[in-house]
Scaffold this motif. Structure first.
Motif, short mmCIF file in Angstrom:
data_model
loop_
_atom_site.label_atom_id
_atom_site.label_comp_id
_atom_site.label_asym_id
_atom_site.label_seq_id
_atom_site.Cartn_x
_atom_site.Cartn_y
_atom_site.Cartn_z
N LYS A 1 41.73 48.27 0.93
CA LYS A 1 43.00 47.97 1.56
C LYS A 1 43.33 46.49 1.63
O LYS A 1 44.45 46.13 2.01
N SER A 2 42.40 45.63 1.29
CA SER A 2 42.65 44.19 1.34
C SER A 2 42.35 43.59 -0.02
O SER A 2 41.19 43.61 -0.47
N ARG A 3 43.38 43.05 -0.67
CA ARG A 3 43.20 42.48 -2.00
C ARG A 3 42.24 41.29 -1.97
O ARG A 3 41.42 41.11 -2.86
N ARG A 4 42.35 40.46 -0.95
CA ARG A 4 41.49 39.28 -0.86
C ARG A 4 40.05 39.67 -0.52
O ARG A 4 39.10 39.12 -1.07
N ALA A 5 39.90 40.61 0.40
CA ALA A 5 38.54 41.07 0.73
C ALA A 5 37.89 41.74 -0.47
O ALA A 5 36.67 41.61 -0.69
N GLU A 6 38.68 42.45 -1.27
CA GLU A 6 38.14 43.14 -2.43
C GLU A 6 37.49 42.18 -3.41
O GLU A 6 36.46 42.49 -4.02
N LYS A 7 38.08 40.98 -3.57
CA LYS A 7 37.53 40.00 -4.52
C LYS A 7 36.14 39.54 -4.13
O LYS A 7 35.38 39.08 -4.99
N GLY B 1 48.39 31.91 -0.52
CA GLY B 1 47.23 32.39 0.24
C GLY B 1 46.10 32.84 -0.66
O GLY B 1 44.92 32.60 -0.37
N ASP B 2 46.45 33.50 -1.78
CA ASP B 2 45.43 33.93 -2.74
C ASP B 2 44.71 32.74 -3.35
O ASP B 2 43.49 32.75 -3.53
N TRP B 3 45.48 31.69 -3.70
CA TRP B 3 44.85 30.50 -4.29
C TRP B 3 43.88 29.86 -3.30
O TRP B 3 42.78 29.46 -3.67
N LEU B 4 44.31 29.75 -2.05
CA LEU B 4 43.43 29.17 -1.04
C LEU B 4 42.19 30.03 -0.84
O LEU B 4 41.06 29.52 -0.74
N TRP B 5 42.38 31.36 -0.78
CA TRP B 5 41.24 32.27 -0.61
C TRP B 5 40.27 32.17 -1.78
O TRP B 5 39.06 32.10 -1.61
N LEU C 1 38.24 29.04 -1.52
CA LEU C 1 37.16 29.16 -0.52
C LEU C 1 36.01 30.01 -1.05
O LEU C 1 34.83 29.69 -0.82
N VAL C 2 36.35 31.10 -1.76
CA VAL C 2 35.30 31.96 -2.32
C VAL C 2 34.49 31.20 -3.35
O VAL C 2 33.24 31.26 -3.38
N LEU C 3 35.15 30.44 -4.22
CA LEU C 3 34.44 29.67 -5.24
C LEU C 3 33.56 28.60 -4.60
O LEU C 3 32.42 28.39 -5.05
N LEU C 4 34.07 27.93 -3.57
CA LEU C 4 33.25 26.91 -2.90
C LEU C 4 32.03 27.55 -2.24
O LEU C 4 30.91 27.01 -2.32
N TYR D 1 28.17 26.81 -3.26
CA TYR D 1 27.19 26.32 -2.28
C TYR D 1 25.94 27.19 -2.25
O TYR D 1 24.80 26.68 -2.28
N LEU D 2 26.14 28.50 -2.22
CA LEU D 2 24.98 29.40 -2.20
C LEU D 2 24.17 29.28 -3.48
O LEU D 2 22.92 29.28 -3.45
N SER D 3 24.85 29.15 -4.63
CA SER D 3 24.15 28.99 -5.90
C SER D 3 23.34 27.70 -5.90
O SER D 3 22.20 27.68 -6.39
N TRP D 4 23.93 26.64 -5.36
CA TRP D 4 23.20 25.37 -5.31
C TRP D 4 21.95 25.47 -4.43
O TRP D 4 20.88 24.96 -4.79
N ARG D 5 22.06 26.17 -3.29
CA ARG D 5 20.89 26.31 -2.42
C ARG D 5 19.80 27.13 -3.11
O ARG D 5 18.60 26.78 -3.01
#
Length: 576
Positions: free
Chosen positions: A93-99, A334-338, A341-344, A348-352
C-alpha cells in the motif's frame, strides 16, 4: 406447581444444551489445551534442566519431543502470520515503503538460519536469564525465519493483484481502507496464504535441527525436540533412530493436517472469486463437526461478532500502490528525497560492513567467494527450472481437482517437511562408495526442500482459479496447448512467480546444509557458496561469515530484480 417458561426462553435454553457433536468435540479441544499448557509450563523451567536432561534416542521419548517441536512451530506460525499481515500490507500500500521493504525481504529470505541464530540467541537468553524460555524464544525465532518470508510474498502478491472490478465494487459501496482490507483483500488472499502457511509449516522442519541445537559462545544449548533427536541420531549414525524420526514426522504431519490445515482449506473455499460454484468442494470432518455442535457454536459466536465488528470499523487506510496514474509534482519531489535517503542509508550500512570485513579479508578472498556464488547460482537456476517443468503441470492437475488435492495434501506436506538431513545416508554412502563427484550428486539436496514452494503456490493458484473461466474455456472448446497458454498459465502466473521467488531464495539458504554433508565419519563437500558459509560458521570466522552472507544476499537481490520483479510487474499489469 409447575413453572411454565416462555417459548423464547425454552428455545434459547435448547440452543445452549450440548448435543452429541459437542460430546465428541469437547474432549478433543480440552486435550489440545492441556497439551499446549503442559508444553508452555516446561518452558518456564530453569536452564540447568537442559544440561541434566540429555537427548535420549529411546523411541518412547519421541511423543514428548514431538509436542515441544510442534508447539515451537505453531508459535512461529502465529508470529509469521502477524508479520505477514503488517509487513505485506505496508509494502503493497505504500510505494515508498515498497522500495525498501521488498529488497529487505529478498535479503532476509537469503540469510541462512545459522546467520540469524548467531546474532539473536544472545539477546533472547539475556531477555530471560536462567530460564529455558530464553532458548525457546531463540528457537522459535529461528523457525520463524524459515516460515515468514514466503507467506509475506504470497500476501503481498495477492494485494497487488486484486481484480480491478472488485476494487471498483468496494469503492461503489464506499468502503474505507480498513473495511476493504478485511472484506475484500484478506479474503481474496486467503486461499494462497493458507497453502503458503502449509509450506511454511513444512519448511520449518527443514531447519528444525539447527533451531533446536543452539550454540552460545563455547556452550551448546540443546532443546528437547524432534530436531535435536535427529541431530543426535545423525551424529551417531543410528539408522534405526532415523527411522523412528520418519515415523514420528508422518504421524505429526497427518495430525496437524487433519486438525488445522484441512479445516482451513475447506473454510477458505468460500472466498473463491467466482459466480458459479465448483461441483467438488474441499471437505473437513473436523470443520463439519464444529459446525454441527450446539454449545461450542454458542461459545464461539461472541468472538465472531467481535471480529466482524472490528472489520466494519470505519478506519482509513491508504489504497494499494500500482496502476499507471502519473504521480503529482509534490509526490515526485517526495520520491526523490525518499530515494536519496534510502541510498544514503544503504551506502552507510555497506561502508560499515566493508570496514568490518576488510580487516580480515583480502580482495582475492572476495573474488573467490563471488566465484563460488556463481557456481551455486548455476545450480539453483538449473534446479528451479527443472522443478518448474515438473511441478507446474502436476500442481495444476491437483489444484483443479479438490478431491485429489485432499488426498495429496498430507503427502505433499510430508514430502515438503522431509529434512535434507534424513537423506544424508542415501546420498553420502553411494557417493563415497562409488567415488562420484559431490559437485554434481549433492546438487539435488538443494532443491529437495524448496521445490515444494512452486508446487504449493501453483496448487493455490489453480484452486483459486474461477470456475467461470473454466466453463467459458470449455464452451469455446479451448483445449490442449492453447488452453495452457491462453487460460491456465496466465491464471496461475502470479502464484507461480511467488513460488519461484521463495523457492530460489530457499534454495540459496538450503545450499548451506546441502553443499557440505556428513554422515557419521564421512564428510563430503561440493564447491559453492553454501559450503563456504558452512565452513566459516564451523570455524567461527565472523568476517568471512558476513562476507559469504553479503555475497549470497547480493546474488539473490540481483536475481530477483533482474528476473522475478519484471515478471511480478507483468502479472500485476496484464494478468489481474
Amino acid at each position: 406447581m409447575r413453572l411454565i417458561l416462555p417459548p423464547l426462553f425454552n428455545a434459547s435454553a435448547r440452543r445452549l444444551l450440548p448435543n452429541r457433536w459437542d460430546v465428541i468435540a469437547f474432549p478433543l479441544i480440552l486435550s489440545l489445551i492441556v497439551l499446549g499448557s503442559t508444553g508452555f509450563h516446561e518452558t518456564l523451567a530453569p536452564m540447568s534442566t537442559l544440561k541434566t536432561q540429555a537427548i535420549s534416542l529411546d523411541p518412547t521419548s519421541l511423543p514428548e519431543y514431538s509436542l515441544r517441536t510442534i508447539l515451537r512451530m505453531l508459535a512461529a506460525m502465529v508470529a509469521s502470520l502477524l508479520f505477514t499481515l503488517v509487513y505485506g500490507t505496508l509494502a503493497a500500500k505504500s510505494r515508498r515503503a515498497e522500495k525498501v521493504l521488498i529488497p529487505i525481504l529478498d535479503i532476509l529470505q537469503s540469510v541462512p538460519v545459522l546467520g540469524y541464530i548467531s546474532f539473536t540467541v544472545t539477546f533472547f537468553i539475556a531477555l530471560f536469564p536462567g530460564r529455558v524460555i530464553g532458548a525457546e524464544c531463540a528457537a522459535i525465532f529461528a523457525i520463524f525465519t524459515s516460515q515468514a518470508w514466503n507467506m509475506t510474498f504470497s500476501f503481498y502478491q495477492s494485494l497487488r493483484t486484486v481484480p480491478r472490478d472488485l476494487v471498483e465494487v468496494s469503492q461503489g459501496f464506499q468502503l474505507t481502507g480498513w473495511q476493504r482490507f478485511w472484506k475484500l483483500e484478506v479474503p481474496y488472499a486467503m486461499p494462497g496464504l493458507i497453502w503458503n502457511m502449509m509450506m511454511s509449516m513444512s519448511g520449518g522442519w527443514f531447519f528444525v535441527v539447527a533451531s533446536e541445537a543452539i550454540t552460545v559462545g563455547n556452550n551448546t544449548v540443546t532443546l528437547p525436540g524432534v530436531g535435536s533427536y535427529l541431530a543426535q541420531a545423525i551424529a551417531e549414525g543410528n539408522l534405526t533412530a532415523v527411522g523412528w524420526v520418519i515415523l514420528t514426522m508422518t504421524v505429526v504431519i497427518l495430525a496437524y493436517d487433519q486438525l488445522l490445515f484441512r479445516p482451513l482449506v475447506a473454510w477458505a473455499d468460500k472466498f473463491r472469486m467466482e459466480d458459479t460454484a465448483s461441483q467438488n468442494e474441499p471437505e473437513s470432518w473436523l470443520l463439519d463437526m464444529i459446525r454441527r455442535t450446539r454449545l461450542i457454536q454458542a461459545l464461539l459466536k461472541p468472538f465472531g461478532l467481535l471480529i466482524t465488528g472490528v472489520a466494519r470499523m470505519p478506519l482509513r487506510l491508504p489504497r494499494p500502490t500500482g496502476g499507471s496514474a502519473a504521480p503529482s509534482r509534490g509526490n515526485r519531489y517526495g520520491d526523490w528525497l525518499w530515494n536519496a535517503l534510502v541510498l544514503l542509508g544503504t551506502a552507510y550500512l555497506s561502508w560499515r560492513v566493508l570496514s568490518y570485513v576488510a580487516s580480515e579479508v583480502r580482495l582475492g578472498d572476495v573474488w573467490h567467494v563471488i566465484t563460488l556464488g556463481l557456481i551455486t547460482l548455476l545450480r539453483v537456476t538449473i534446479l528451479i527450472l527443472l522443478a518448474s517443468l515438473v511441478w507446474v503441470p502436476l500442481g495444476v492437475l491437483i489444484g483443479l481437482r479438490p478431491r485429489l488435492a485432499e488426498k495429496f495434501q498430507p503427502l505433499a506436506q510430508f514430502l515438503a517437511a522431509f529434512p535434507a538431513n534424513l537423506l544424508f545416508p542415501v546420498f553420502v554412502i553411494p557417493i563415497a562408495y562409488f567415488g562420484a563427484n559431490p559437485d554434481i550428486w549433492l546438487s539435488p539436496l538443494i532443491v529437495l526442500g524448496t521445490q515444494w514452494y512452486i508446487l504449493f503456490n501453483v496448487i493455490a493458484g489453480a484452486t483459486a482459479f474461477p470456475n467461470d473461466f473454466r466453463e467459458a474455456a470449455a464452451n469455446f472448446r479451448i483445449r490442449g496447448w492453447q488452453w495452457w497458454r491462453k487460460v491456465i498459465l496466465p491464471g496461475i502466473f502470479p502464484y507461480y512467480v511467488t513460488g519461484a521467488i521463495t523457492a530460489s531464495g530457499g534454495a540459496w539458504n538450503a545450499s548451506i546444509v546441502s553443499e557440505m554433508v556428513q554422515w557419521g565419519h564421512i564428510k563430503l563437500k561440493a564447491h559453492g557458496l553454501g559450503s563456504y558459509i558452512a565452513e566459516m560458521t564451523a570455524a567461527g570466522d565472523f568476517p568471512r561469515i558476513i562476507l559469504g552472507i553479503a555475497v549470497m544476499s547480493l546474488f539473490v537481490v540481483l536475481f530477483n530484480r533482474l528476473l522475478w520483479r519484471p515478471m511480478y510487474a507483468y502479472a500485476e499489469n496484464h494478468l489481474r
